[in-house]
Scaffold this active site. Structure first.
Site, mmCIF file in Angstrom:
data_model
loop_
_atom_site.group_PDB
_atom_site.id
_atom_site.type_symbol
_atom_site.label_atom_id
_atom_site.label_comp_id
_atom_site.label_asym_id
_atom_site.label_seq_id
_atom_site.Cartn_x
_atom_site.Cartn_y
_atom_site.Cartn_z
ATOM 1 N N ASP A 1 -1.512 -6.116 -0.519
ATOM 2 C CA ASP A 1 -1.484 -5.247 0.820
ATOM 3 C C ASP A 1 -2.952 -4.733 1.063
ATOM 4 O OD1 ASP A 1 -0.427 -4.546 3.271
ATOM 5 O OD2 ASP A 1 0.862 -3.144 2.100
ATOM 6 N N LYS B 1 -1.826 -9.207 2.889
ATOM 7 C CA LYS B 1 -1.106 -8.860 4.104
ATOM 8 C C LYS B 1 -2.042 -7.649 4.775
ATOM 9 C CE LYS B 1 2.530 -5.715 4.124
ATOM 10 N NZ LYS B 1 2.061 -4.640 5.255
ATOM 11 N N GLU C 1 8.205 -4.453 11.216
ATOM 12 C CA GLU C 1 8.861 -3.183 10.715
ATOM 13 C C GLU C 1 9.086 -2.315 11.816
ATOM 14 O OE1 GLU C 1 6.451 -1.122 7.598
ATOM 15 O OE2 GLU C 1 7.625 0.628 7.776
ATOM 16 N N ASP D 1 0.767 -1.192 0.058
ATOM 17 C CA ASP D 1 -0.105 -0.086 -0.005
ATOM 18 C C ASP D 1 0.908 1.218 0.013
ATOM 19 O OD1 ASP D 1 0.710 -0.099 2.586
ATOM 20 O OD2 ASP D 1 -0.867 0.133 3.508
ATOM 21 N N SER D 2 2.095 1.039 0.183
ATOM 22 C CA SER D 2 3.215 2.114 -0.052
ATOM 23 C C SER D 2 2.997 2.787 -1.497
ATOM 24 C CB SER D 2 4.481 1.800 0.026
ATOM 25 O OG SER D 2 4.880 0.423 -0.584
ATOM 26 N N GLU E 1 -2.312 -5.168 8.140
ATOM 27 C CA GLU E 1 -1.164 -4.573 9.492
ATOM 28 C C GLU E 1 -2.161 -4.774 10.782
ATOM 29 O OE1 GLU E 1 -0.049 -0.248 9.062
ATOM 30 O OE2 GLU E 1 0.718 -0.820 7.124
HETATM 31 O O1 KIV Z 1 3.435 -1.097 1.818
HETATM 32 C C1 KIV Z 1 4.607 -1.650 1.900
HETATM 33 O O2 KIV Z 1 5.486 -1.311 1.075
HETATM 34 C C2 KIV Z 1 4.852 -2.320 3.037
HETATM 35 C C3 KIV Z 1 6.268 -2.867 3.215
HETATM 36 C C4 KIV Z 1 7.227 -1.909 3.277
HETATM 37 C C5 KIV Z 1 6.376 -3.809 4.234
HETATM 38 O O3 KIV Z 1 3.908 -2.648 3.691
#
Ligand code: KIV
Length: 282
Positions: A84, A114, A183, A45-46, A116
């Site tokens: 994500d 994934k 993280e 989600d980055s 959080e």
């Molecule tokens: O969104 C992302 O890029 C992440 C990673 C840095 C683990 O969650």
């Protein structure tokens, strides 16, 4: 190269060398990554920041992340692909979480998702797994908590906070996650969790003693900035290379160097003569 499965990722726990994982957000990069025998690719989600230019990861929505997920999926048939789950795609309820995890599988064609969080979202994790969708956990510094935390803060620095993360890690393993991202935690805590869990840990800003490492691609290639986070290392300055290339193009066009004879075709002389006559007779 055969495609990595969840079972293959779990086996990496037994490996002697740390394994590499990476984020990806587009088709051309995915095609390059696909040849590099990387076990797991996260469509992070980055993307919210590095693709869409939002200030943090809270604005990106399901439709936006699915768009980049589909592009990555088209370029990869070797790595396991993890989607994500964006902010507010799983927090509101277990039902929302299952529905949106399902969209990643059916529309994004990923292999896992994934999310959080630890014990606060344990029901979401359990029910997504029960629905048949593999889940990767993410504890420690949780970028989606940036608003409530007033910034990105290393977690687990004191014993109470570290114990909470340790308990979250065990709860997530018990709930069925196949791997866990750690993280922004002290390396000692990451080492203790890695030694305790039976599933692989994947660190980012968590020291050397995780089973694997993950990085945001744009940090590695210097494609976002001006600065990169302390936990990252830039192996390339793509921003400078891009700027120099575009400047060279501008200069070539302005100085009549580009396009040159190799970049275009010329008309047959007779056809050109005929064309001119036809235009005159119009
Ligand atoms: O969104 C992302 O890029 C992440 C990673 C840095 C683990 O969650």
């Amino acid at each position: 190269m055969k495609k990595y499965s969840i079972a293959d990722i779990k086996k990496l726990k037994e490996g002697k060398k740390p394994f590499v994982t990476l984020t990806a957000y587009d088709y051309p990069t995915a095609k390059i990554i696909n040849k590099l025998n990387i076990p797991l690719i996260l469509v992070g989600d980055s993307a919210s920041m590095v693709v869409y230019g939002y200030k943090d990861t809270t604005p990106i929505c399901m439709d936006e992340i699915l768009l980049v997920t589909k592009a990555v999926e088209r370029g990869i048939n070797t790595s396991l692909i993890v989607g994500d789950m964006p902010f507010m795609s799983y927090q509101p309820s277990v039902e929302e979480a299952i529905k949106n995890a399902g969209r990643f599988i059916k529309e994004g064609q990923v292999d896992a998702v994934k999310l959080e969080g630890g014990r606060e979202y344990i029901n979401q994790v359990k029910e997504i797994v029960t629905a048949g969708i593999p889940v990767m956990g993410h504890v420690g510094l949780k970028p989606q908590s940036v608003l409530i935390e007033s910034g990105y803060k290393i977690q687990g620095k004191n014993s109470d906070s570290a114990l909470n993360i340790y308990k979250d890690a065990i709860a997530l393993q018990d709930a069925g996650v196949f791997a866990l991202v750690l993280e922004g935690v002290p390396s000692e805590l990451a080492e203790i969790i890695t030694q305790t869990l039976k599933i692989p840990t994947i660190g980012i800003g968590a020291g050397k003693n995780c089973d694997g490492q993950i990085q945001v691609l744009h940090d590695l290639i210097g494609f976002f900035g001006p600065e990169i986070p302390k936990h990252a290392k830039a192996y390339l300055n793509l921003q400078d290379d891009l700027k120099n290339s575009i400047n060279a193009y501008i200069s070539d066009v302005e100085n009549n160097i580009f396009p040159n004879e190799n970049n275009f075709i010329k008309m047959n002389k007779n056809e050109l003569k005929d064309l001119k006559i036809k235009i005159e007779n119009l």
